[in-house]
Structure formats: C-alpha cells, structure tokens
Design a protein around this motif. Structure first.
Motif, short mmCIF file in Angstrom:
data_model
loop_
_atom_site.label_atom_id
_atom_site.label_comp_id
_atom_site.label_asym_id
_atom_site.label_seq_id
_atom_site.Cartn_x
_atom_site.Cartn_y
_atom_site.Cartn_z
N HIS A 256 -7.73 21.42 -9.72
CA HIS A 256 -6.74 20.46 -10.21
C HIS A 256 -6.91 19.18 -9.41
O HIS A 256 -6.83 19.19 -8.20
N THR A 257 -7.16 18.10 -10.12
CA THR A 257 -7.56 16.86 -9.46
C THR A 257 -6.70 15.70 -9.93
O THR A 257 -6.34 15.63 -11.11
N ARG A 258 -6.40 14.80 -9.02
CA ARG A 258 -5.72 13.58 -9.42
C ARG A 258 -6.47 12.37 -8.88
O ARG A 258 -6.87 12.36 -7.73
N TRP A 259 -6.66 11.37 -9.74
CA TRP A 259 -7.31 10.11 -9.35
C TRP A 259 -6.21 9.17 -8.86
O TRP A 259 -5.20 8.99 -9.54
N LEU A 260 -6.38 8.60 -7.69
CA LEU A 260 -5.40 7.62 -7.21
C LEU A 260 -6.09 6.30 -6.90
O LEU A 260 -7.24 6.28 -6.44
N ASP A 261 -5.38 5.22 -7.15
CA ASP A 261 -5.92 3.89 -6.93
C ASP A 261 -5.63 3.50 -5.48
O ASP A 261 -4.48 3.28 -5.10
N CYS A 262 -6.68 3.38 -4.69
CA CYS A 262 -6.50 3.14 -3.26
C CYS A 262 -5.89 1.76 -2.98
O CYS A 262 -5.35 1.52 -1.91
N ALA B 137 2.50 0.39 6.88
CA ALA B 137 2.72 0.46 5.42
C ALA B 137 1.79 1.50 4.81
O ALA B 137 2.18 2.26 3.90
N THR B 138 0.55 1.58 5.31
CA THR B 138 -0.41 2.53 4.75
C THR B 138 0.04 3.97 5.03
O THR B 138 -0.01 4.83 4.14
N GLU B 139 0.50 4.18 6.24
CA GLU B 139 0.93 5.55 6.58
C GLU B 139 2.13 5.95 5.71
O GLU B 139 2.20 7.07 5.21
N GLU B 140 3.04 5.01 5.52
CA GLU B 140 4.20 5.32 4.67
C GLU B 140 3.77 5.61 3.23
O GLU B 140 4.21 6.57 2.61
N ASN B 141 2.88 4.76 2.72
CA ASN B 141 2.39 4.96 1.35
C ASN B 141 1.76 6.33 1.18
O ASN B 141 2.01 7.03 0.20
N LEU B 142 0.92 6.68 2.15
CA LEU B 142 0.20 7.94 2.02
C LEU B 142 1.16 9.12 2.13
O LEU B 142 1.04 10.11 1.40
N ARG B 143 2.11 9.00 3.02
CA ARG B 143 3.06 10.09 3.18
C ARG B 143 3.90 10.24 1.91
O ARG B 143 4.09 11.34 1.39
N ASP B 144 4.33 9.09 1.37
CA ASP B 144 5.24 9.17 0.21
C ASP B 144 4.52 9.42 -1.11
O ASP B 144 5.07 10.01 -2.02
N LYS B 145 3.28 8.89 -1.24
CA LYS B 145 2.64 8.97 -2.55
C LYS B 145 1.54 10.02 -2.63
O LYS B 145 1.20 10.48 -3.72
N VAL B 146 0.94 10.37 -1.51
CA VAL B 146 -0.19 11.31 -1.58
C VAL B 146 0.23 12.73 -1.23
O VAL B 146 -0.06 13.67 -1.97
N LEU B 147 0.93 12.89 -0.12
CA LEU B 147 1.27 14.26 0.30
C LEU B 147 2.00 15.04 -0.80
O LEU B 147 1.63 16.20 -1.08
N PRO B 148 2.99 14.45 -1.50
CA PRO B 148 3.68 15.23 -2.53
C PRO B 148 2.76 15.68 -3.67
O PRO B 148 3.02 16.70 -4.31
N CYS B 149 1.66 14.94 -3.89
CA CYS B 149 0.74 15.33 -4.98
C CYS B 149 0.20 16.74 -4.75
O CYS B 149 -0.14 17.44 -5.71
#
Ligand code: ASP
Ligand code: MG
Length: 428
Positions: A146-152, A171-183
């Motif tokens: 199961h794969t998701r493409w994300l726009d870096c 800001a990057t750490e927050e973005n990754l925590r909020d947008k990537v980890l839940p994926c």
C-alpha cells in the motif's frame, strides 16, 4: 504520534530509476523489505541536466521545443513500458500521472521570463524531473505494497535561497509529523521526491544538485527513522571513483566524520550535507548497490576504526581565481573581507584557497555566469586573473606513495598539505 516503529528511508538516485527496467528492479528491492518505508526518488537518469538546458533556452527566449520533446518522449516511453510490465489496469493511471505532471511543466516553461529571477524560475522548472520519476515509482509499487505519493514541496519547508535552499527545520518537522506519520496507519510506503522543497507561500525550491541524499537525511531526521539506505550503482563507499581510478577498495564501515570530510572534498558518492542531520540523531546510513542488493555495502555510523586506506577525490571543471589589489598593497584582512563578501554574493563556494603577499587565490566550481558576477562586483578594487578547465585532486589520509602516484606527470598550479589531507589544482 512521535514516530513509526522500524521506519526506514530508502533513497533511489537517478541511475537506479534510469529506465523502466531500473524502476522494476527498484520494485523488486522494495518488495523484499517488509517494514514501513519512506522512499525518496531522484529524477530519471540525466533528466535534471536536460531540464537545466531546456530552462536556459526558455530563459534566453530560444527555441526549446526539440529538447522538451526528447524529455517527453523519454518519459512517455518509460510510462508505456511500465504500464506493459505492470498490467493493463495500471496503464491509465501511469499515463494520466505522467500527462498531468508534463502539462504543468509546459505551463511553467511558458511563463519563464528574463524579467524575473533566473534562479527562482530554474527551481520552478527543474523540479519536474523528480515529480515525474516519483509518479512512476509510486505507481509500480502500489500493487505491491500500500503506497501513497506525497508532494515534498508541501512537506520540506525552506527559505528562498533558490537552487540551494536552506531548510526550515521546525516547520519541516511539524509537517512531517502531522502529514506523514498518520499516513502509516493506512499505508506502508510513502513515495516522495528528493531535491525539492517549498517556501511558506508555496513556491518550489531546490536543495542544490545531487541534493536527494540530503532530502533522505532531512526526512529521516524529522521522522526519527531507524536508518537510511542510499541505493547506488557502486558497491558502497569506495576510496575512489571506480570510473576514474583502478584498484578501488570499499570501506565496510566508516564514521560520520570521515564521510563528511570526504563528501566535502567532492567524493561524489554522498551529498555533503547528508551526514550532519543523521549524525545529530545517530541514524545509521547504509550505501548499497541496487545491482547487488544482497551485498554488504558500507555502514556509516558512530564508530571507531583504524586508519583508512588513502581516499582519492577528483573535482573537475574548476576555476582558479587570483585577486591582487590594484595599488599593490598587501592582501589584508579588510581586502579578504571584501573578496569573501563578493564570493558569497555570487554564490561561489571555495574549494581551496591560498594567499601570498599581494595576491589571494581561490579554487571554485566553474560557472561562467557567477564568475562574471564576481568580476563585476570586485573589478573596481582588484585585478583579477582566472584559469578555467582545471581539476582539483584531494588525497585524504595520504602517504608519500599516494602523492607520488597522483601527481606524476601533472603541472601543479597550487598545492596544499595539512596533517591528513593533500590537495592540488592542475590542468585537466
Ligand atoms: N536530480 C537532481 C540532480 O541530478 C537531484 C539528485 O539527483 O540528487 O542533481
Ligand atoms: Mg542525480
């Protein structure tokens, strides 16, 4: 969520996605890994060079249609081969993803203008190599894991230093925590792009050529990943580039510090900015061959090791700039401050420098545009001479035999020796 257990970052560079067969090989490598993965993808093969050329033509109002057609055909053919290999049900998806990205690139090229900043527009255009390649990779992985493409560009936040953007870590750490980890509650694989980021107002930036390694390290740092693996076309970290030097040896294990220094001197295997974020969070980095995935490769981490075999590093396309003050006064600290400010403004980075009574020399990567910008900045105060077409050699952990071997038959224009490092500049 603070982190995902067992998360690893895999980085696939241009050579590992250079055509459909390479992308299917990537699929095999990823398929044999079972844990959660973030996959960072570079542009296919030499696409970034091609996009640089297209952008430059567009910027100067020249015809870029043929060059763009070549890039389009190359990607379309890849899409077709992948779709054929992956089964017809994916064909529409792959072609659609490719078409959307390509349309956006064309629209971007249509608004390139000499009235706007060169470097800013460069980033808006050249970033498409990674967007295209990551589309392909996400599609071929999707039926496997199961794969998701994300726009870096919406994850990796940077300032506006076009073409060598600086990361906004918070800001990057927050973005990754909020947008990537839940994926990772829904998928096991994230595919994203190396090399590119975005400003707070949504414009695209790039991290500097070959910057995808750095992206992998930034993402690993922010996601507190377990490790990073860079998949290359070489067996690991070698003491020299096997395309240039015979008899290379592989370092099975090496410290962050040694690797940072080698990368700084120009060892092309890893982007120099990659090591620091990894060392800061003690994340090990593996360099492995995508041609022989089972082989051991190199492990870069916090370790002690005995003295290493001498490393040979070659940097081509160098220019040696020599400044003399116009009134023959000595090169003073005040003069040097002016020269350094000029170099910083022209974004020229010093590879080696040396000063004598009335002149000061620096060796930098050659860029005609930047050297002329520097000449304009400093002309009033200094006489400036420069030689292009030079090579800078560095031997790290040198001994007499390695110096003799490398300097034989060469005319040295500048040489310098410190306790562990010997460097010289010579004609190609
Ligand atoms: N595609 C970019 C380049 O060729 C970034 C990378 O490969 O790391 O410079
Ligand atoms: Mg590359």
């Amino acid at each position: 969520m603070e982190k995902v257990q067992g998360l690893q970052v895999y980085k696939f560079g241009g050579a590992s996605v250079k055509d459909a067969a390479a992308i299917l090989n990537l699929r095999k490598i990823v398929g044999s890994h079972s844990g959660p993965l973030v996959i960072v993808v570079s542009a296919m093969g030499k696409t970034t060079n091609a996009l640089e050329e297209i952008f430059d033509l567009a910027y100067h109002g020249k015809d870029y249609a043929d060059a763009l057609n070549r890039v389009e055909d190359f990607h379309r053919n890849t899409a077709a081969s992948l779709a054929a290999g992956a089964g017809p049900y994916m064909m529409d998806d792959i072609n659609e993803g490719f078409r959307d990205a390509f349309d956006a690139l064309e629209a971007q090229l249509a608004v390139v203008s000499t009235l706007k900043d060169y470097d800013e527009q460069y980033d808006q255009v050249v970033s498409y190599g990674e967007l295209l390649a990551s589309e392909f990779v996400a599609h071929v992985l999707n039926d496997l894991r199961h794969t998701r493409w994300l726009d870096c560009r919406s994850l990796l936040r940077t300032n506006e230093s076009w073409r060598e953007a600086q990361v906004d870590w918070q800001a990057t750490e927050e973005n990754l925590r909020d947008k990537v980890l839940p994926c990772f509650q829904q998928v096991r694989t994230i595919v994203t792009q190396g090399f590119i980021g975005g400003t707070a107002d949504g414009r695209t930036t790039t991290l500097g050529r070959e910057g995808s390694d750095y992206t992998a390290a930034i993402l690993a740092y922010c996601l507190r990943a377990e490790s990073v693996t860079i998949w290359k076309d070489v067996a690991g970290l070698l003491n020299a580039d096997p395309k240039i030097f015979p008899d290379t040896v592989r370092y099975p294990e090496i410290s962050y510090r040694e690797t940072i220094e080698m990368a700084y001197y120009g060892a092309s295997v890893i982007h120099p900015k990659t090591l620091k974020p990894l060392a800061d969070r003690n994340i090990p980095l593996r360099v492995k061959s995508f041609l022989d995935p089972a082989a051991e490769g190199t492990l870069i981490h916090d370790c002690q090791h005995p003295a290493l075999a001498p490393a040979f590093i070659r940097k081509t396309d160098q220019v040696l700039l020599s400044f003399a003050s116009k009134d023959f006064s000595f090169i003073s600290e005040e003069n040097m401050a002016v020269i350094f400010a000029g170099l910083a403004q022209a974004k020229l980075k010093i590879n080696v420098m040396q000063n004598s009574a009335i002149s000061f020399s620096v060796c930098v990567d050659y860029s005609e545009r930047r050297v002329h910008q520097l000449l304009d900045l400093l002309r009033a105060q200094f006489t400036l001479h420069y030689n292009t077409g030079l090579t800078l050699f560095t031997i790290k952990n040198y001994d007499a035999a390695s110096i003799a071997r490398l300097t034989a038959g060469k005319r040295l224009l500048l040489e310098q020796r410190t306790r562990h490092t010997f460097q010289f500049v010579c004609q190609d």
